[in-house]
Design an enzyme around this catalytic site. Structure first.
Site, PDB file in Angstrom:
ATOM      1  N   GLY A 202       0.809  -1.211   0.000  1.00  0.00           N
ATOM      2  CA  GLY A 202       0.000   0.000   0.000  1.00  0.00           C
ATOM      3  C   GLY A 202       0.839   1.256   0.000  1.00  0.00           C
ATOM      4  O   GLY A 202       1.913   1.309  -0.603  1.00  0.00           O
TER       5      GLY A 202
ATOM      6  N   ASP B 263      -2.854   0.002  10.658  1.00  0.00           N
ATOM      7  CA  ASP B 263      -2.820  -0.441  12.051  1.00  0.00           C
ATOM      8  C   ASP B 263      -3.950  -1.408  12.393  1.00  0.00           C
ATOM      9  O   ASP B 263      -3.738  -2.403  13.079  1.00  0.00           O
ATOM     10  CB  ASP B 263      -2.923   0.775  12.989  1.00  0.00           C
ATOM     11  CG  ASP B 263      -1.672   1.633  12.983  1.00  0.00           C
ATOM     12  OD1 ASP B 263      -0.594   1.121  12.637  1.00  0.00           O
ATOM     13  OD2 ASP B 263      -1.774   2.823  13.324  1.00  0.00           O
TER      14      ASP B 263
ATOM     15  N   HIS C 159       5.367   2.077  12.327  1.00  0.00           N
ATOM     16  CA  HIS C 159       4.627   2.822  13.345  1.00  0.00           C
ATOM     17  C   HIS C 159       4.482   1.902  14.547  1.00  0.00           C
ATOM     18  O   HIS C 159       4.305   0.687  14.392  1.00  0.00           O
ATOM     19  CB  HIS C 159       3.257   3.239  12.797  1.00  0.00           C
ATOM     20  CG  HIS C 159       2.400   4.008  13.767  1.00  0.00           C
ATOM     21  ND1 HIS C 159       2.905   4.964  14.617  1.00  0.00           N
ATOM     22  CD2 HIS C 159       1.073   3.950  14.020  1.00  0.00           C
ATOM     23  CE1 HIS C 159       1.910   5.481  15.336  1.00  0.00           C
ATOM     24  NE2 HIS C 159       0.793   4.869  15.003  1.00  0.00           N
TER      25      HIS C 159
ATOM     26  N   SER D 219      -6.241  -9.033  -5.295  1.00  0.00           N
ATOM     27  CA  SER D 219      -6.489  -7.626  -4.974  1.00  0.00           C
ATOM     28  C   SER D 219      -5.782  -6.712  -5.972  1.00  0.00           C
ATOM     29  O   SER D 219      -4.815  -7.115  -6.626  1.00  0.00           O
ATOM     30  CB  SER D 219      -6.001  -7.319  -3.559  1.00  0.00           C
ATOM     31  OG  SER D 219      -4.586  -7.374  -3.513  1.00  0.00           O
TER      32      SER D 219
ATOM     33  N   GLU E  29      -4.993  29.240   0.810  1.00  0.00           N
ATOM     34  CA  GLU E  29      -3.707  29.909   1.033  1.00  0.00           C
ATOM     35  C   GLU E  29      -2.889  29.267   2.154  1.00  0.00           C
ATOM     36  O   GLU E  29      -1.720  29.625   2.352  1.00  0.00           O
ATOM     37  CB  GLU E  29      -3.935  31.393   1.329  1.00  0.00           C
ATOM     38  CG  GLU E  29      -4.442  32.162   0.114  1.00  0.00           C
ATOM     39  CD  GLU E  29      -4.469  33.662   0.344  1.00  0.00           C
ATOM     40  OE1 GLU E  29      -3.700  34.149   1.200  1.00  0.00           O
ATOM     41  OE2 GLU E  29      -5.265  34.346  -0.322  1.00  0.00           O
TER      42      GLU E  29
ATOM     43  N   GLY F 271       4.147   7.490   1.642  1.00  0.00           N
ATOM     44  CA  GLY F 271       4.910   6.559   0.821  1.00  0.00           C
ATOM     45  C   GLY F 271       5.332   7.115  -0.521  1.00  0.00           C
ATOM     46  O   GLY F 271       6.456   6.872  -0.972  1.00  0.00           O
TER      47      GLY F 271
END
Length: 347
Positions: free
Chosen positions: A26, A83, A108, A51, A231, A134
């Site tokens: 991913g 996660d 992580h 997939s 902005e 990534g």
């Protein structure tokens, strides 16, 4: 100060003869797999059979397989799915393949820190956490620059967990920019707090509150959108380039004066107290328990309802229309970049 590492600190010999199993192709997974391969590392990719991410990994020339097979063959197993998908995937497919001498690696620390994944004591557990999405990890690697990252070691039975993690960081390109030593606890808690109080939650609500204040006062929604959202990138780019001082140097004196005199009225003591409460919820595990309950037992019902409501807020409706006027924004948002998803093979 935290210890910092650069290219001379990453010795490729610690990856020699080793196979890295990247679990998930991913957002982070595709960048790790491609960068490592370009650095001469043997890489296997695990994805869910059939997939879109399996097909993308195959098209990129990787050997793709179910997670349990990649975990069996890999010496270093890097879990890079979202996660919420990690605990079940670890329990069902990765844990049975672990044995002494293998390395389990993360980007992580959530599931290790909050005890959702508890590796056996004879396995090294480390983390390399790039401080960029990534696609930027991949882009800057190709430019020869690299993104900064964090490194942490949770278990070190081999005695080689840190040098092996630094060798991995070098292959990923991160040591070109610098890698800072941390812990799973520090990385997880600071990351969650930053997301909730500043980067995502804080900024999103500040933008929306400013937009709604102007619209309620009779200003055109289009004008409010430009002033309170569009902005913002200009300001953030200046801050990233040279800190708050460079941003203040770059804007008008009027804007700088307003910054000093009005900013503290917006981010006042009440806001700081709420930030401390949010940090306490992260530190105590309250947020983690709430989030785990949401995706484990509630089927993401509340999460998906909040996502849908947010997509239909007035600022989003106005923004979608205004962005059609700005084709220079259509950088396709990395339409070809795979997304994180479950990788379970069902085995």
């Amino acid at each position: 100060m935290a210890k910092r590492y650069y290219e001379q600190d990453g010795d490729p010999k610690y990856l020699e003869g080793m196979t890295v199993a990247v679990i998930g192709y991913g957002s982070q997974g595709h960048a790790h797999a491609l960068n490592l391969r370009d650095s001469g590392v043997r890489v296997l990719v695990a994805e869910k059979a059939g997939s879109p991410n399996w097909q993308k990994a195959e098209a990129a020339g990787f050997q793709v397989m179910p997670a349990y097979e990649a975990a069996r063959l890999g010496d270093i197993i890097v879990i890079l799915v979202a996660d919420m998908h990690q605990p079940a995937l670890y329990r069902d497919e990765i844990a049975p393949q672990l044995k002494a001498g293998k390395t389990l690696m993360f980007a992580h620390g959530f599931n290790i820190h909050y005890g959702q994944i508890v590796p056996p004591a004879d396995v090294d557990v480390s983390m390399i956490a790039p401080k960029a999405p990534g696609h930027r990890v991949r882009e800057l690697f190709k430019e020869g620059v690299g993104v900064p990252a964090l490194v942490a070691v949770h278990q070190n039975p081999s005695g080689l967990a840190l040098p092996r993690a630094l060798a991995y960081a070098r292959a990923l390109g991160c040591l070109k920019a610098g890698v800072i030593e941390t812990t799973f606890k520090e990385e997880t808690e600071s990351d969650l707090f930053g997301e909730q109080a500043v980067l995502c939650g804080g900024v999103s609500e500040l933008i929306r509150a400013g937009f709604e204040t102007l619209v309620e006062a009779g200003y055109a929604p289009e004008i409010a959108y430009f002033e309170c959202l569009h902005e913002l990138k200009l300001i953030v780019d200046l801050i990233q380039e040279g800190g708050l001082s460079y941003m203040r140097f770059s804007v008008s004196d009027t804007a700088e004066y307003g910054d000093y005199t009005r900013g503290p009225r917006i981010i006042d003591q009440h806001v700081r107290e709420q930030m401390r409460k949010i940090l306490a919820e992260v530190q105590s595990g309250q947020f983690a328990r709430e989030w785990i309950e949401e995706y484990t037992n509630n089927g993401l019902k509340n999460f998906l309802a909040m996502r849908e409501a947010a997509r239909n807020q007035p600022i989003e409706i106005v923004g979608r229309e205004l962005r059609r006027m700005m084709p220079f924004l259509k950088k396709e948002k990395e339409a070809g970049v795979p997304v994180d998803q479950p990788v379970s093979s069902g085995a």
